[in-house]
Enzyme design. Structure first.
Site, PDB file in Angstrom:
ATOM      1  N   GLY A 202       0.747  -1.243   0.000  1.00 39.73           N
ATOM      2  CA  GLY A 202       0.000   0.000   0.000  1.00 39.73           C
ATOM      3  C   GLY A 202       0.780   1.297   0.000  1.00 39.73           C
ATOM      4  O   GLY A 202       0.186   2.367  -0.137  1.00 39.73           O
TER       5      GLY A 202
ATOM      6  N   PRO B 166       4.516  -5.271  -0.756  1.00 38.23           N
ATOM      7  CA  PRO B 166       4.386  -4.166  -1.712  1.00 38.23           C
ATOM      8  C   PRO B 166       4.130  -4.675  -3.136  1.00 38.23           C
ATOM      9  O   PRO B 166       4.710  -5.680  -3.553  1.00 38.23           O
ATOM     10  CB  PRO B 166       5.760  -3.493  -1.635  1.00 38.23           C
ATOM     11  CG  PRO B 166       6.699  -4.585  -1.221  1.00 38.23           C
ATOM     12  CD  PRO B 166       5.911  -5.476  -0.323  1.00 38.23           C
TER      13      PRO B 166
ATOM     14  N   TYR C 250     -10.711   4.630 -12.119  1.00 36.89           N
ATOM     15  CA  TYR C 250     -10.596   5.446 -10.896  1.00 36.89           C
ATOM     16  C   TYR C 250     -10.078   6.866 -11.132  1.00 36.89           C
ATOM     17  O   TYR C 250      -9.613   7.502 -10.201  1.00 36.89           O
ATOM     18  CB  TYR C 250      -9.636   4.834  -9.866  1.00 36.89           C
ATOM     19  CG  TYR C 250      -9.327   3.375  -9.848  1.00 36.89           C
ATOM     20  CD1 TYR C 250     -10.193   2.494  -9.194  1.00 36.89           C
ATOM     21  CD2 TYR C 250      -8.162   2.869 -10.403  1.00 36.89           C
ATOM     22  CE1 TYR C 250      -9.879   1.137  -9.105  1.00 36.89           C
ATOM     23  CE2 TYR C 250      -7.848   1.514 -10.314  1.00 36.89           C
ATOM     24  CZ  TYR C 250      -8.709   0.663  -9.670  1.00 36.89           C
ATOM     25  OH  TYR C 250      -8.397  -0.665  -9.565  1.00 36.89           O
TER      26      TYR C 250
ATOM     27  N   CYS D 258     -14.243   2.260 -28.842  1.00 36.87           N
ATOM     28  CA  CYS D 258     -15.577   2.819 -29.046  1.00 36.87           C
ATOM     29  C   CYS D 258     -16.246   2.983 -27.704  1.00 36.87           C
ATOM     30  O   CYS D 258     -17.111   2.192 -27.322  1.00 36.87           O
ATOM     31  CB  CYS D 258     -16.386   1.911 -29.949  1.00 36.87           C
ATOM     32  SG  CYS D 258     -15.642   1.813 -31.558  1.00 36.87           S
TER      33      CYS D 258
HETATM   34  C1  LIG Z   1      -3.195  -5.150  -3.714  1.00 39.70           C
HETATM   35  C2  LIG Z   1      -2.613  -5.829  -2.570  1.00 39.70           C
HETATM   36  C3  LIG Z   1      -1.286  -5.623  -2.218  1.00 39.70           C
HETATM   37  C4  LIG Z   1      -0.402  -4.627  -2.937  1.00 39.70           C
HETATM   38  O1  LIG Z   1      -0.874  -3.341  -2.840  1.00 39.70           O
HETATM   39  P1  LIG Z   1      -0.010  -2.124  -3.457  1.00 39.70           P
HETATM   40  O2  LIG Z   1      -0.832  -0.936  -3.226  1.00 39.70           O
HETATM   41  O3  LIG Z   1       0.141  -2.451  -4.904  1.00 39.70           O
HETATM   42  O4  LIG Z   1       1.287  -2.119  -2.740  1.00 39.70           O
HETATM   43  C5  LIG Z   1      -0.765  -6.332  -1.165  1.00 39.70           C
HETATM   44  N1  LIG Z   1      -1.523  -7.216  -0.485  1.00 39.70           N
HETATM   45  C6  LIG Z   1      -2.799  -7.452  -0.795  1.00 39.70           C
HETATM   46  C7  LIG Z   1      -3.555  -8.452  -0.022  1.00 39.70           C
HETATM   47  C8  LIG Z   1      -3.387  -6.775  -1.838  1.00 39.70           C
HETATM   48  O5  LIG Z   1      -4.669  -7.003  -2.116  1.00 39.70           O
END
Ligand SMILES: *Cc1c(COP(=O)(O)O)cnc(C)c1O
Length: 432
Positions: A249, A292, A335, A362
């Site tokens: 995240g 990550p 998004y 399209c």
């Molecule tokens: C999407 C996701 C990640 C990675 O998230 P990023 O924002 O790309 O770092 C890690 N763990 C889980 C469970 C996810 O769903």
């Protein structure tokens, strides 16, 4: 430098990626074209791996969240860089197997693993299942018991954090299709059940609070809630949680309005919080797993297009149409994700033009960005969209029967095709 160290401009005024001329790459491989700078990707892997070990301890492991960008070549790099991986589907597992990725370092995610997924993953010897819910716990237990094995599992827990980010990608709230919430008592219920369930070994807990997060606070909040929960499990069940997966995240700089992130510093700060919280809650620090996705691969990527029609609607806006769009990058349509774009063959000229970049589908919503600052665009120019390494190729489709672009990896002045361009023959392959 444009946004990131590996994007620059050469003496011809062309955009360079990892030191290579993007206009030459477009000429050689055709457009649309995904480029991944392998050195940029490996550098990010090393930052994560080294910081995780330094600040969380030698046994800490960053997993590459493979949904961000998945093909066999990526798994080979992840293996070489000493990472684990997280897979969310049979297809990702199959790709990892093809790449020879060590199965014990695979974490199998997803909120709805089918019975076949579960069985295929056990055939492969996948190290850890991240079990999403009660129903899945039973399904995993049933298959493991039938095989006479004990499957190592984590439980996905929703700590109930709003990471102050885009709603559509918020996954840590109570009302989520993912995981069991602490707040509702469901999390404790599933923990108690897992401890007593045949065929599984509860190694730890997982949480993932969302994506594109630039602050430490949401991670610190999640860590606080998770460590308190681990302490509660110890007290109520006399059971030690040995592993805590804090998810992914961390944010990425897509435009100059996004802050630059010092990832090692973030990991250091999160580690401090976790260590303190474990002490405060009277628990031994569990082995920490990070997950990550985007922050490993996004910045390493760029997409090159050829400009087609340029249309100026006086009093409204300018449309610059390119030979790709939502089939190779659906993120603006989904998004309104913001990107940085430029005319690669005019990269040294000032951005004096404003335009909406339109795809070729399209569909009026098939845009790559609106109100974008660009150099003056003309038919035949090469348009580059930067920081497209994550959630572009992996989300690509064949909408309008458009073949997916190739992925070209570049490293030390050399380019190689890592995924071939799809052909029209590929498009009709499964038509009977
Ligand atoms: C999407 C996701 C990640 C990675 O998230 P990023 O924002 O790309 O770092 C890690 N763990 C889980 C469970 C996810 O769903």
């Amino acid at each position: 430098m444009i946004l990131h160290k590996h994007f620059d401009v050469n003496a011809e005024g062309h955009l360079t990626i990892g030191g290579m001329d993007s206009v030459e790459l477009a000429k050689k491989h055709g457009t649309p074209l995904y480029i991944i700078d392998e050195n940029a990707l490996r550098t990010q892997c090393r930052i994560y791996r080294e910081a995780a070990r330094k600040y969380f301890g030698e046994d800490a492991l960053p997993l590459y969240a493979s949904k961000a960008l998945c093909f066999t070549g990526i798994y080979k790099i992840a293996a070489e860089e000493g990472m684990g991986i997280d897979c969310v589907s049979g297809g990702e597992l199959y790709t990892a197997k093809k790449a020879g990725f060590p199965a014990e370092r695979i974490y199998f995610h997803g909120n709805n693993k089918t019975d076949k997924d579960i069985s295929d993953a056990m055939d492969m010897g996948v190290g850890t299942f991240v079990v999403d819910n009660n129903d899945e716990l039973s399904a995993v237990s049933r298959e493991a018991t039938r095989r006479g094995i004990t499957q190592r599992i984590l439980l996905r827990i929703t700590p109930g954090i709003d990471p102050h980010t885009h709603r559509a990608i918020v996954t840590g709230n109570v009302d989520s299709k993912f995981g069991s919430a602490i707040e509702t008592g469901q999390a404790m219920e599933i923990v108690k059940k897992a401890i007593d369930t045949e065929g599984v070994c509860l190694a730890g807990l997982h949480c993932h609070i969302g994506s594109q997060i630039f602050d430490i606070e949401p991670f610190a909040d999640a860590a606080a809630i998770m460590t308190q929960f681990i302490a509660k499990i110890k007290k109520e069940c006399d059971f030690e949680i040995k592993e805590l997966n804090l998810g992914g995240g961390l944010g990425v700089r897509y435009t100059e309005y996004d802050r630059e992130i010092d990832y090692a510093d973030c990991i250091c700060k999160i580690a401090k919080v976790v260590t303190e919280l474990c002490k405060k809650n009277g628990i031994a620090q569990p082995r920490i797993i990070l997950e990550p996705g985007r922050s490993l691969v996004a910045a390493a990527g760029a997409t090159l297009y050829t400009v087609g029609s340029v249309k100026e609607i006086t009093g409204f806006r300018n449309y610059v149409s390119v030979d790709g769009g939502m089939p190779d990058n659906p993120r603006y349509a989904l998004y309104q994700s913001q990107y940085t774009a430029l005319i690669a063959n005019k990269a040294s000229e000032p951005k004096t033009y404003r335009a909406t970049i339109a795809g070729r589908c399209c569909e009026s919503g098939d845009l790559l960005g609106e109100n974008m600052e660009l150099q003056k665009a003309e038919r035949g120019d090469i348009l580059a969209v930067l920081v497209t390494g994550a959630y572009n190729y992996s989300m690509a489709s064949n909408y309008n029967r458009i073949p997916r672009p190739p992925v070209v990896m570049i490293k030390d002045g050399k380019d190689r095709v890592a995924v071939k361009r799809e052909t029209y023959e590929d498009i009709v392959r499964n038509d009977v």
